[in-house]
Design a protein around this motif. Structure first.
Motif, PDB file in Angstrom:
ATOM      1  N   HIS A 155      -7.125  11.637  -5.524  1.00  0.00           N
ATOM      2  CA  HIS A 155      -6.400  10.568  -6.219  1.00  0.00           C
ATOM      3  C   HIS A 155      -4.896  10.775  -6.126  1.00  0.00           C
ATOM      4  O   HIS A 155      -4.422  11.912  -6.124  1.00  0.00           O
ATOM      5  CB  HIS A 155      -6.785  10.518  -7.696  1.00  0.00           C
ATOM      6  N   CYS A 156      -4.188   9.649  -6.066  1.00  0.00           N
ATOM      7  CA  CYS A 156      -2.730   9.672  -6.133  1.00  0.00           C
ATOM      8  C   CYS A 156      -2.301   8.520  -7.031  1.00  0.00           C
ATOM      9  O   CYS A 156      -2.813   7.404  -6.897  1.00  0.00           O
ATOM     10  CB  CYS A 156      -2.137   9.495  -4.725  1.00  0.00           C
ATOM     11  N   VAL A 157      -1.390   8.811  -7.954  1.00  0.00           N
ATOM     12  CA  VAL A 157      -0.857   7.768  -8.835  1.00  0.00           C
ATOM     13  C   VAL A 157       0.661   7.767  -8.698  1.00  0.00           C
ATOM     14  O   VAL A 157       1.312   8.785  -8.957  1.00  0.00           O
ATOM     15  CB  VAL A 157      -1.236   8.031 -10.316  1.00  0.00           C
ATOM     16  N   GLY A 158       1.223   6.645  -8.299  1.00  0.00           N
ATOM     17  CA  GLY A 158       2.670   6.524  -8.175  1.00  0.00           C
ATOM     18  C   GLY A 158       3.317   6.440  -9.553  1.00  0.00           C
ATOM     19  O   GLY A 158       2.773   5.794 -10.460  1.00  0.00           O
TER      20      GLY A 158
ATOM     21  N   GLU B  37      -0.552   4.889  -2.254  1.00  0.00           N
ATOM     22  CA  GLU B  37      -1.301   5.902  -3.024  1.00  0.00           C
ATOM     23  C   GLU B  37      -2.502   6.408  -2.224  1.00  0.00           C
ATOM     24  O   GLU B  37      -2.758   7.617  -2.179  1.00  0.00           O
ATOM     25  CB  GLU B  37      -1.766   5.310  -4.362  1.00  0.00           C
TER      26      GLU B  37
ATOM     27  N   THR C 192      -0.784  13.853  -7.681  1.00  0.00           N
ATOM     28  CA  THR C 192      -2.068  13.914  -6.975  1.00  0.00           C
ATOM     29  C   THR C 192      -2.984  14.881  -7.721  1.00  0.00           C
ATOM     30  O   THR C 192      -2.533  15.844  -8.349  1.00  0.00           O
ATOM     31  CB  THR C 192      -1.920  14.362  -5.501  1.00  0.00           C
TER      32      THR C 192
ATOM     33  N   GLU D 192      -0.656   0.438  -3.960  1.00  0.00           N
ATOM     34  CA  GLU D 192      -2.039   0.911  -3.791  1.00  0.00           C
ATOM     35  C   GLU D 192      -2.245   1.539  -2.414  1.00  0.00           C
ATOM     36  O   GLU D 192      -2.865   2.591  -2.288  1.00  0.00           O
ATOM     37  CB  GLU D 192      -3.025  -0.256  -3.961  1.00  0.00           C
TER      38      GLU D 192
ATOM     39  N   ARG E 101      -2.096   7.104 -14.965  1.00  0.00           N
ATOM     40  CA  ARG E 101      -1.868   5.681 -14.694  1.00  0.00           C
ATOM     41  C   ARG E 101      -1.672   4.899 -15.989  1.00  0.00           C
ATOM     42  O   ARG E 101      -0.784   4.050 -16.101  1.00  0.00           O
ATOM     43  CB  ARG E 101      -3.050   5.107 -13.888  1.00  0.00           C
TER      44      ARG E 101
ATOM     45  N   ALA F  38       5.075  10.749  -7.732  1.00  0.00           N
ATOM     46  CA  ALA F  38       3.626  10.569  -7.734  1.00  0.00           C
ATOM     47  C   ALA F  38       2.959  11.817  -8.277  1.00  0.00           C
ATOM     48  O   ALA F  38       3.558  12.892  -8.323  1.00  0.00           O
ATOM     49  CB  ALA F  38       3.105  10.275  -6.331  1.00  0.00           C
TER      50      ALA F  38
END
Ligand code: PLP
Length: 366
Positions: A53-56, A42, A198, A39, A209, A196
């Motif tokens: 937003h960033c999601v790994g 991200e 973005t 978290e 996600r 990731a």
């Protein structure tokens, strides 16, 4: 003197105390999937990129694939891709069932030529997938303008562009979605696989996600048929350390690119060209030479390692025989593949090593 193409151990040596400490912190935490390290990374990476937003995810290929799936790209859709890129760009498209439609690069910059786009767009085109190849930002403004006027989505392949900027803004949220890889050799690389996405769109971020977590938002309740593609907390902790030095390491790359450029101009080779107003990440320093294979051997004999990015364009790969795009169908990509040579480049390339590369290049006679 030996000059490696890239020596990843030196990156570790420079940051060893901090990386060791971050790894020990994760090992002691008892949380080995998702959790606070992921978290925090991200949030930090989203801020760095200027994205909301960033999601790994697990790797760069998944970042591309899950982005396409989140945008509902699938069978029957066409996606515009560069004819010269790493195979993953195309694999992401075909893995959704969509069709990759190649567009040739601009001769100067090597990135997708917006001038050739109109001929490739059909009523089935759903998205554009430009690649910031070698860390050179693609010419986004005309691409985004065409996308806007035709109602197309834009996914950027930024696997080589960490910290690069286009017209004053870091790559990270110009298009609809941006896909990243943290493969160890990238400008921001972990010590294993990582990736990731973005975006400024909260809905698309949430879809990625969910898709990467078994299609589930609430544990054991599966809204869609997802998969397992998550950024590892150990990698996230390491990436948080490395994000701190990314601007400085990119500055070192820029300095080395400048030295190559000054020393090699006027020679019988094409040097990388940068769009005015953009700041590349200099992931790869690729020259083009008509006698590339002999030049490569000449450098090898002097102890200098070089690579070719990439020796076979995607449309000529056995994997894409079924697309029936034979030799001659993308002549610019094919010529690039025969002329490109990537020189040693990285934050730990020493000045005396680079001088040796330059001297050896200057003494080459055809
Ligand atoms: C490295 C790379 C990828 C794939 O990333 P992985 O993390 O290795 O899956 C995709 N596109 C480009 C342009 C790359 O350089």
């Amino acid at each position: 003197m030996n000059v490696p193409f890239l020596d990843l151990r030196q990156g570790y040596e420079e940051l060893k105390p901090d990386i060791d400490c971050a790894v020990m912190r994760v090992l002691a935490s008892g949380t080995y999937i998702m959790g606070p390290e992921v978290e925090s990374f991200e949030q930090e990476y989203a801020r760095f990129c200027g994205a909301r937003h960033c999601v790994g995810v697990a790797n760069g290929l998944d970042a591309l694939t899950l982005s396409l799936l989140a945008m509902d790209v699938g069978p029957g859709d066409e996606v515009i891709v560069p004819s010269n890129t790493f195979i993953a760009t195309w694999l992401a498209v075909t893995s959704t069932g969509a069709i990759p439609v190649p567009v040739e690069p601009a001769e100067s910059t090597g990135t997708l030529d917006p001038g050739r786009l109109k001929d490739a767009i059909t009523p089935r085109t759903k998205a554009l997938l430009p690649v910031h190849l070698y860390g050179q930002p693609a010419d986004l403004d005309p691409l985004l303008e065409i996308a806007r006027s035709r109602g197309l989505l834009v996914l950027e392949d930024a696997a080589q562009a960490h910290g690069a900027a286009y017209k004053g803004h870091r790559i990270g949220a110009h298009g609809t979605m941006v896909a990243w890889s943290f493969y160890p050799g990238k400008n921001l690389g972990g010590m294993g696989d990582g990736g990731a996405v973005t975006t400024n769109d909260p809905h698309l971020a949430e879809r990625v996600r969910i898709l990467g977590n078994y299609g589930s938002k609430k544990k054991y309740l599966n809204a869609v048929q997802g998969r397992n593609s998550r950024l590892d907390p150990l990698q996230a902790a390491i990436l948080r350390i490395k994000l701190g030095t990314l601007p400085e390491w990119n500055a070192r790359r820029r300095e080395r690119a400048g030295r190559y450029g000054d020393a090699l101009k006027g020679q019988e080779m094409r040097l990388p060209q940068t769009l005015s107003g953009s700041d590349p990440s200099w992931h790869i320093y690729a020259i083009r030479h008509p006698d590339r294979d002999r030049l490569k051997r000449h450098l090898e004999r002097a102890g200098i390692a070089t690579l070719i990015h990439y020796p076979v364009p995607p449309h000529l790969q056995p994997a894409y025989r079924t697309l029936d795009l034979g030799p001659g169908s993308y002549p610019i990509a094919e010529r690039f593949a025969s002329e490109l040579l990537s020189l040693p480049m990285g934050p730990h390339l020493r000045e005396d090593q680079q001088d040796h590369v330059i001297d050896t290049l200057l003494e080459f006679r055809r």
